[in-house]
Scaffold this motif. Structure first.
Motif: not given
Length: 989
Positions: A82-87, A132-144
């Motif tokens: 998922l993109t940050p916007a979708e999250m 990279a996707e896993t780490a990025r998704d976790m980071s986006h989750l925290a950010e949103v």
């Protein structure tokens, strides 16, 4: 219901147990619902079986909340990233539809986190996602989640207390949240805490609420509520563990500070480890609340000078080594060497390898300010910081270590990096990561960790190893009386004897220099850490000096450098940590006082000694142009100050490499001049582009003439630059020409007529070249060769230049034109200029009159600039350039030949350098081979000696008996061309 084939025995047994647990726990309709889903999604059956075996966390959700787990499966969350916007949209659908109470808001955050965690773990464990996707998704989750919590609690506090307003700006204030560590680098692991720092732009008070409070109190309340919403463990679990200990003053500091207080803290009290932490810092707050992201970028710009030094900072190695030693002690104390993060060869060591180079060079090379380890590794190899192939090996190792970390944490959603202690744990870990057996995995993991640790040790060797890769300096330590004990007595004679016994020549002088350095006031004023570093450096320096023939002068030159960097003793560490660089320093400073002086004036150039491949292999013109272009792209055109500093470092660094190559006899004389000329041309091209962009931004673009011809501007190089004969420290003889419609103006908001426009452009060019900055002057510019000299216009139109050359120029100005050529700009002007130059030079002239004028000018120069004194004194020395038989005589003969004979031999106007003109004179039959060859050899000999003297910062004067044969050859041809000083010889044909 689930496929149990193709599983190792232990995994098969585990799956059977999980199926039985599910069947015992759930109702019949829930079992039926799962069966229906599996029938509709047969391809998902095997991944689901894998997840039931692999993740106790996922299985726990399925057993404790079967209806919600089934709803999650049916929603298909696991199918893609998922993109940050979708999250953010998915979270907003849960929290933004209506006004929620605090507890319900927190509950929805936790449910959202659960759904995202299940999705991320599914994709990671089933190898549907790369690391990279896993780490990025976790980071986006925290950010949103952070952004949602800010928006929710800001709104509630705003309803109660009003909007926080800046005292000075009068603008609404926002909370800025910096994500640190792995969150900042988009590298968050699957059960990580999040390191945060809170700040806000400026103090003031809230306005428009039921009760006004200070901005500090408002943001303190906001921060506390955000942490509670994210960190507190409730019946629904938690969202992220929040760690605020990286904030200023740590746990004893205020939870939130304004920007001024943040800047004050980091400028006055920030510690090394905080610099390294700030490397990863990233703004994770959003613009939705009073411009939080924009304010955050302002804060990051304020903190940039703290994080990245302008100079090369080798103190980072010592600090990183200290941090690693501390971690090692903690690992040993707690017995956690099996920790894939902190243990030897673990994740932290890869991060340290990257961070040390970021801190050392990130201030100068902005590419290294990247936050991602995997993006930085190839950059570091490209820059020569890592050996060939090392980046790929470390990246592969890092990914395996991080995937191992994710597997360990995803088993139970537990923050751990410890390898299993039981057989089942090892077998499941190896199976999940795709290894055929536990043994295969353990073998690969051990190899990877050994490789990482080796790379780490090569960069940050422990103090016990000395950091010197085998160099034995202990026998020299006693010869350096510790600078930290300035009052201890030193027996100079004993020191001299010790030096002599170790084979040091000029032992008496060296001893005196050592004693003088030890009592130097500048050094005595250094901080203890600087004195300690000096005590480490000096024995190493003495070890290198013992190998030199004239160590006293070499040491004397290096002492000047030591004094120059006494306030930035990280340069001592550069030499301590890099014995090869110290060896280069001793060799090159011993051979050239110019080289030593450059390093003392610009110590940042010491970085150039680290890579001999670069030091002794200066790039060609195209490579120079490309390197400078890339460096300037990182800076940005708007930052003129940084552009000017970058240009100066670029020029100084490459000039240093050329000098080193000449000293080492890697480059012959002619190539030295070629490289120095190319360097100047590339710099001038960029300076012209920079000045042009500034003019366009302020005054617009000059307009085409009636025929549609675009205006053009050109820099013409004269003298050594035009003749491709630049030496070390040469100034640049320049003339500026333009061609544009005199009746037109530029098209900007503040237009200028074309004459004024191009005059301002020329002024900007000179300003960029001449201005003294922290890194010195780019080039000294001489504009006296322009039409009418110092009294003439700074910039001439091509038409005015042509008129002057045809009607007013003196003979000596036409002589100068023989060495003139376009060096920057003027793509359209160049053919016209070259045609004009050829026309002027090929004009028929009265040879006798020309001879008189050339000889008269030469005599005038010799009387003013040649050797002075009695006949005996003049005979005892020879000025390489100005005395009879010297360089200028050769230049004048060449210039005379071009002016006298080009009308019948146009090929003479093709070149601007003396040697190729002389070769053309021979080819055209105007001079014989017997005349040209000695002249070329003499010219090369004079210039070669002149270069060596320049590198020693000595005047261009030698003994009267030296190079006598070469002088005689020059004088002989002078006589054949000019005869007596008052008469002209006939044309050779």
């Amino acid at each position: 219901m689930l496929p149990t084939n193709n599983l190792p025995t232990s995994m098969h047994q585990r799956l059977q147990q999980q199926i039985e647990r599910w069947q015992d726990r759930v109702a019949a309709e829930e079992q039926a619902s799962l069966d229906q889903w599996l029938a509709a999604n047969p391809a998902a059956a095997e991944p689901l079986a894998r997840m039931w075996v692999a993740s106790d966390y996922l299985m726990g959700v399925a057993l404790d909340q079967p209806q919600e787990f089934l709803s999650w499966l049916q929603a298909g969350w696991y199918q893609r990233a998922l993109t940050p916007a979708e999250m953010a949209a998915a979270l907003d659908a849960r929290t933004g539809a209506e006004e929620l109470a605090d507890k319900e808001f927190d509950r929805q955050l936790r449910k959202f986190r659960r759904d995202m965690m299940l999705r991320i773990l599914w994709r990671d464990f089933c190898r549907l996602a790369e690391f990279a996707e896993t780490a990025r998704d976790m980071s986006h989750l925290a950010e949103v989640v952070i952004q949602a919590a800010i928006a929710y609690h800001y709104r509630l506090l705003q309803q109660r207390f009003g909007t926080p307003i800046g005292k000075h700006s009068g603008q609404p204030q926002s909370l800025v949240v910096l994500g640190m560590g792995k969150l900042g680098g988009y590298e968050l692991n699957v059960s990580s805490d999040i390191d945060l720092i809170f700040a806000y732009p400026e103090g003031g008070e809230t306005e428009g609420g039921r009760k006004s409070i200070s901005n500090q109190e408002f943001f303190l309340k906001l921060g506390q509520k955000i942490i509670a919403s994210i960190d507190n463990t409730t019946g629904d679990g938690f969202v992220f563990r929040v760690d605020m200990r990286l904030r200023p003053y740590g746990e004893s500091g205020a939870l939130v500070l304004n920007f001024d207080a943040m800047e004050e803290y980091y400028q006055t009290q920030g510690r090394d480890w905080e610099r390294y932490a700030m490397i990863k810092a990233r703004v994770v707050s959003a613009d939705a609340i009073a411009g939080g992201r924009a304010a955050g970028e302002e804060l990051m710009a304020m903190l940039q000078p703290f994080t990245y030094r302008r100079y090369v900072d080798f103190g980072a190695i010592e600090s990183m080594r200290g941090m690693k030693d501390m971690i090692n002690r903690e690992v040993q104390r707690r017995g956690i060497n099996a920790d894939v993060k902190l243990g030897a060869g673990g994740i932290r060591e890869v991060e340290f390898v990257v961070q040390v180079f970021q801190v050392i060079r990130g201030g100068r090379d902005t590419r290294l300010q990247e936050r991602s380890v995997l993006k930085l590794l190839p950059l570091l190899e490209e820059e020569g910081c890592l050996p060939p192939g090392e980046a790929a090996r470390l990246a592969e190792a890092y990914i395996l270590l991080r995937n191992t970390e994710h597997a360990l944490q995803g088993f139970q959603d537990k923050q751990t990096q410890s390898l299993p202690v039981d057989d089942w744990g090892w077998e499941r870990l190896a199976w999940l990561l795709g290894f055929a057996s536990r043994e295969d995995f353990e073998c690969q993991l051990a190899a990877v960790r050994a490789q990482v640790n080796s790379a780490f040790q090569n960069v940050i060797a422990s103090k016990e190893d000395g950091g010197q890769k085998g160099q034995d300096v202990s026998v020299w330590a006693e010869l350096w009386p510790s600078a930290e004990q300035p009052d201890s007595n030193v027996d100079v004679q004993h020191l001299q004897q010790q030096l002599a016994s170790r084979g040091v020549q000029e032992a008496e002088e060296v001893a005196q220099i050592i004693v003088g350095l030890r009592s130097n006031r500048t050094l005595l004023a250094m901080q203890p850490i600087g004195l300690s570093r000096l005590d480490q450096l000096m024995p190493r320096l003495l070890a290198h000096l013992c190998e030199r023939q004239e160590p006293a002068e070499t040491l004397r030159r290096i002492v000047v450098l030591i004094e120059a960097v006494s306030r930035r003793t990280a340069y001592f560490l550069l030499l301590i940590e890099n014995p090869d660089a110290l060896g280069q320093l001793v060799t090159l400073c011993g051979a050239s006082s110019w080289f030593a002086d450059q390093l003392a004036r610009y110590p940042s150039l010491l970085d150039e000694l680290l890579d001999p491949r670069r030091l002794y292999n200066p790039p060609g013109k195209d490579e120079l142009r490309d390197e400078l272009r890339q460096q300037m792209m990182r800076v940005g055109w708007e930052d003129t100050e940084t552009q000017m500093e970058t240009l100066r470092y670029f020029r100084n660094a490459h000039a240093l490499c050329v000098a080193a190559s000449e000293i080492a006899e890697v480059l012959p004389l002619m190539k030295v001049s070629d490289y120095l000329t190319w360097l100047a041309e590339v710099v001038l091209e960029h300076v012209l582009t920079l000045a042009w962009k500034q003019m366009v931004a302020r005054h617009g673009r000059p307009q085409p003439d009636a025929d549609g011809r675009e205006p053009d501007f050109m820099i013409v190089g004269y003298g050594k630059l035009g003749g491709i004969e630049l030496g070390h420290g040469s100034d640049l003889d320049l003339v500026f020409l333009y061609d544009a419609d005199p009746a037109a103006s530029s098209d900007g908001e503040r237009p200028l007529d074309h004459r004024t426009y191009f005059t301002r452009l020329g002024q900007k060019i000179i300003h960029i070249l001449n201005t003294q900055t922290m890194s010195g002057q780019l080039y000294e510019v001489d504009m006296r060769l322009r039409p009418s000299g110092n009294s003439g216009l700074l910039v001439s139109s091509l038409a005015a230049f042509a008129r002057y050359q045809r009607e007013e120029a003196w003979t000596w100005e036409h002589q100068a034109l023989t060495r003139a050529r376009a060096v920057a700009g003027g793509e359209r002007l160049r053919p016209d200029f070259e045609a004009l130059r050829a026309e002027i030079l090929q004009r028929p002239r009265d040879e006798q009159e020309l001879q008189k004028e050339v000889v008269a000018m030469r005599e005038k120069m010799r009387s003013h600039l040649g050797s002075k004194g009695s006949a005996e004194e003049k005979a005892s020395q020879f000025h390489l350039k100005q005395d009879a038989g010297g360089i200028v005589d050769i230049e004048f003969m060449v210039q005379y030949a071009v002016l006298a004979w080009s009308h019948k031999a146009p090929a003479l106007t093709r070149w601007t350098d003396n040697i190729r003109i002389l070769e053309t004179l021979e080819a055209e039959g105007l001079l014989s081979a017997g005349q040209v060859a000695p002249l070329i050899e003499a010219y090369k000999a004079f210039r070669s000696v002149g270069h060596r003297l320049a590198l020693q910062r000595l005047p261009a004067v030698i003994g009267g008996e030296e190079l006598s044969a070469e002088r005689a050859a020059v004088q002989s041809l002078w006589q054949s061309l000019f005869g007596d000083a008052d008469s002209a010889s006939p044309s050779p044909d």
